[in-house]
Design a protein around this motif. Structure first.
Motif, PDB file in Angstrom:
ATOM      1  N   ALA A  96       1.101  -1.337  -0.151  1.00 29.93           N
ATOM      2  CA  ALA A  96       0.433  -0.431   0.394  1.00 29.93           C
ATOM      3  C   ALA A  96       1.100   1.191   0.169  1.00 29.93           C
ATOM      4  CB  ALA A  96      -1.201   0.454   1.321  1.00 29.93           C
ATOM      5  N   LEU A  97       1.821   1.123   1.643  1.00 31.91           N
ATOM      6  CA  LEU A  97       2.491   2.473   0.743  1.00 31.91           C
ATOM      7  C   LEU A  97       3.779   2.417  -0.050  1.00 31.91           C
ATOM      8  CD1 LEU A  97       4.039   1.627   3.769  1.00 31.91           C
ATOM      9  CD2 LEU A  97       3.159   3.872   3.785  1.00 31.91           C
ATOM     10  N   TYR A  98       3.840   1.802  -1.199  1.00 31.00           N
ATOM     11  CA  TYR A  98       5.279   1.580  -2.198  1.00 31.00           C
ATOM     12  C   TYR A  98       4.234   1.936  -3.527  1.00 31.00           C
ATOM     13  CZ  TYR A  98       6.736  -0.484  -6.890  1.00 31.00           C
ATOM     14  OH  TYR A  98       7.346  -0.815  -7.636  1.00 31.00           O
ATOM     15  N   ALA A  99       3.129   1.646  -3.624  1.00 31.35           N
ATOM     16  CA  ALA A  99       1.654   2.064  -4.165  1.00 31.35           C
ATOM     17  C   ALA A  99       1.197   3.213  -4.616  1.00 31.35           C
ATOM     18  CB  ALA A  99       0.488   0.799  -4.234  1.00 31.35           C
ATOM     19  N   LEU A 100       1.282   3.557  -2.958  1.00 28.98           N
ATOM     20  CA  LEU A 100       0.892   5.078  -2.300  1.00 28.98           C
ATOM     21  C   LEU A 100       1.427   6.149  -3.509  1.00 28.98           C
ATOM     22  CD1 LEU A 100      -0.568   7.553  -1.877  1.00 28.98           C
ATOM     23  CD2 LEU A 100       0.151   6.860   0.601  1.00 28.98           C
ATOM     24  N   CYS A 101       3.597   6.093  -3.465  1.00 26.17           N
ATOM     25  CA  CYS A 101       4.547   6.810  -3.822  1.00 26.17           C
ATOM     26  C   CYS A 101       4.557   6.721  -5.021  1.00 26.17           C
ATOM     27  CB  CYS A 101       5.703   6.257  -3.403  1.00 26.17           C
ATOM     28  SG  CYS A 101       5.917   6.322  -1.401  1.00 26.17           S
ATOM     29  N   VAL A 159      10.486   6.688  -1.175  1.00 27.23           N
ATOM     30  CA  VAL A 159       9.766   7.284  -1.934  1.00 27.23           C
ATOM     31  C   VAL A 159      11.179   7.323  -3.294  1.00 27.23           C
ATOM     32  CG1 VAL A 159      10.359   9.905  -2.042  1.00 27.23           C
ATOM     33  CG2 VAL A 159       9.430   8.695   0.295  1.00 27.23           C
ATOM     34  N   LYS A 160      12.302   6.388  -2.918  1.00 29.19           N
ATOM     35  CA  LYS A 160      13.705   6.565  -4.035  1.00 29.19           C
ATOM     36  C   LYS A 160      13.198   5.919  -5.493  1.00 29.19           C
ATOM     37  CE  LYS A 160      16.630   5.474  -1.417  1.00 29.19           C
ATOM     38  NZ  LYS A 160      17.846   5.060  -0.125  1.00 29.19           N
ATOM     39  N   LEU A 161      12.345   4.966  -5.036  1.00 27.56           N
ATOM     40  CA  LEU A 161      12.189   3.999  -6.120  1.00 27.56           C
ATOM     41  C   LEU A 161      10.997   4.322  -6.992  1.00 27.56           C
ATOM     42  CD1 LEU A 161      11.457  -0.260  -4.350  1.00 27.56           C
ATOM     43  CD2 LEU A 161      13.060   0.961  -6.681  1.00 27.56           C
ATOM     44  N   ALA A 162      10.102   5.853  -6.337  1.00 27.59           N
ATOM     45  CA  ALA A 162       9.237   6.301  -7.247  1.00 27.59           C
ATOM     46  C   ALA A 162       9.904   7.136  -7.691  1.00 27.59           C
ATOM     47  CB  ALA A 162       8.283   6.507  -6.220  1.00 27.59           C
TER      48      ALA A 162
END
Length: 398
Positions: free
Chosen positions: A104-109, A133-136
């Protein structure tokens, strides 16, 4: 053939938790008696009523694809939870069920950030926040939660780091790794700054049911309609119901953000595991059993915290504020490290593991290099033995 990897992946910081876990496993494989205090999950098994619901779902053939955002029944159960716990009203298009709260956090970013966008992350932080954050393509901006303020940031600190690139603030209360909680007034103050500057609030509330003080968990979204409309809450059943391996988390928030996350999930994961969704549905829908497991876990963890905290506090060179939630303590051990002749806490942690076979997680991985994270999600017997070994190590190496 050697293929160059993407800059995104090369920018990731290796997990300090996994590094210590690997070393501990190596020692165990050699026959050593290693006590691991790095675990980030309850040492309870998933309650039987939840397991039975999963079996029933399998027997009834509920093993097919579901909607990418989760089954409607589970969304409604999550909505009811927020109504009961926080007097917050959401609709089903404001909820997405995900493959764990981490996704959920990953998709949000992924749906929120463009290259160069900044996300404010208080330190100490959970290890995956900056990596998401960095991956986005975003930039983590760190603000130090001072130990004398229970590792929490203030509105003044927040104001100082806001730029025209600031997109979001992450709040984690109760916190991993510190176990500390923000009060209503503290959340209100941070929220007012976010509203003033139009900054999205990402509120990670995964440990909300594991609180051992008289303090009440407050969700920043419940403080005003304005804050609700500017907040995405991340939660799940992993910690509250001992369901870490089932991988069911969720996000609730503004409709346009949840829709974008659902679109992302449709390409990334298709849907959360169907069986696990029906297990999570039962976890929330069976209110009597739900309250029972929450109460049992709080009672056990609270007793361990009281005992283990006193033992750790008694060790020379170690200082610690008593946490209020989660299942970690986060002591400052830099003086103990210096007493033992080490320049860094990371070196001290490695030597402790090699000599006394106690595995801790160095605080450097959480943005707090003078501290260590100790999980008390293990038996009282092992916690007492671990404290004994740590004290022996400190005293023997002065």
């Amino acid at each position: 053939m050697s293929m160059e990897l993407s800059h995104r992946v090369q920018s990731l910081t290796p997990s300090s938790t996994l590094a210590i876990s690997a070393k501990a496993k190596e020692l165990r494989d050699m026959g050593h008696d290693v006590i691991g205090l790095g675990v980030g999950e309850p040492d309870f098994n998933t309650p039987a009523y939840i397991i039975q619901a999963a079996k029933k779902a399998m027997d009834e053939g509920l093993t097919k694809y579901t909607a990418s955002g989760g089954i409607i029944e589970l969304k409604k159960a999550i909505i009811e939870k927020f109504t009961n716990d926080h007097q917050l009203a959401y609709t089903t298009n404001q909820v997405i069920v995900t493959t764990g709260a981490k996704y959920a956090l990953y998709a949000l970013c992924q749906v929120l950030l463009n290259d160069g966008d900044e996300v404010i992350i208080p330190t100490p932080y959970w290890v995956s926040y900056p990596e998401h954050v960095k991956l986005a393509g975003g930039e983590p901006v760190y603000v130090e939660g001072l130990e004398e303020n229970d590792f929490k940031i203030t509105k003044e600190q927040l104001e100082q780091v806001i730029t025209n690139k600031t997109k979001a603030l992450i709040i984690n209360s109760p916190s991993n790794p510190t176990g500390m909680m923000y009060s209503k007034d503290e959340l209100q103050a941070l929220g007012e700054v976010c509203i003033k500057h139009n900054i999205l609030i990402i509120s990670d509330e995964i440990y909300e049911k594991l609180i051992y003080s008289d303090d009440e968990h407050i969700s920043i979204a419940q403080l005003s309609n304005e804050l609700k409309e500017q907040t995405v809450i991340i939660n799940g059943v992993s910690k509250s119901h001992a369901m870490t391996g089932w991988r069911i988390g969720y996000a609730v928030g503004p409709t346009n953000i949840i829709k974008a996350m659902t679109n992302h999930a449709s390409h990334a994961t298709s849907n959360p595991t169907s069986i696990a969704q029906y297990a999570a549905l039962e976890a929330y829908a069976n209110k009597r059993e739900n309250e029972k497991i929450n109460a049992e876990m709080r009672e056990v963890f609270s007793a361990r915290l009281d005992a283990f905290y006193e033992l750790i506090q008694s060790i020379p060179g170690i200082t610690c504020e008593k946490p209020k939630g989660a299942f970690y303590i986060f002591p400052n051990v830099i003086e103990a490290a210096k007493l033992n002749g080490f320049q860094t806490v990371d070196e001290w942690v490695t030597a402790l593991l090699e000599e006394e076979k106690v595995a801790l997680v160095p605080g450097s991985g959480f943005g707090a290099p003078n501290n260590v994270r100790l999980s008390y999600a293990t038996s009282m017997e092992l916690l007492e033995e671990a404290a004994k070994r740590i004290k022996r190590f400190v005293l023997n190496n002065q």
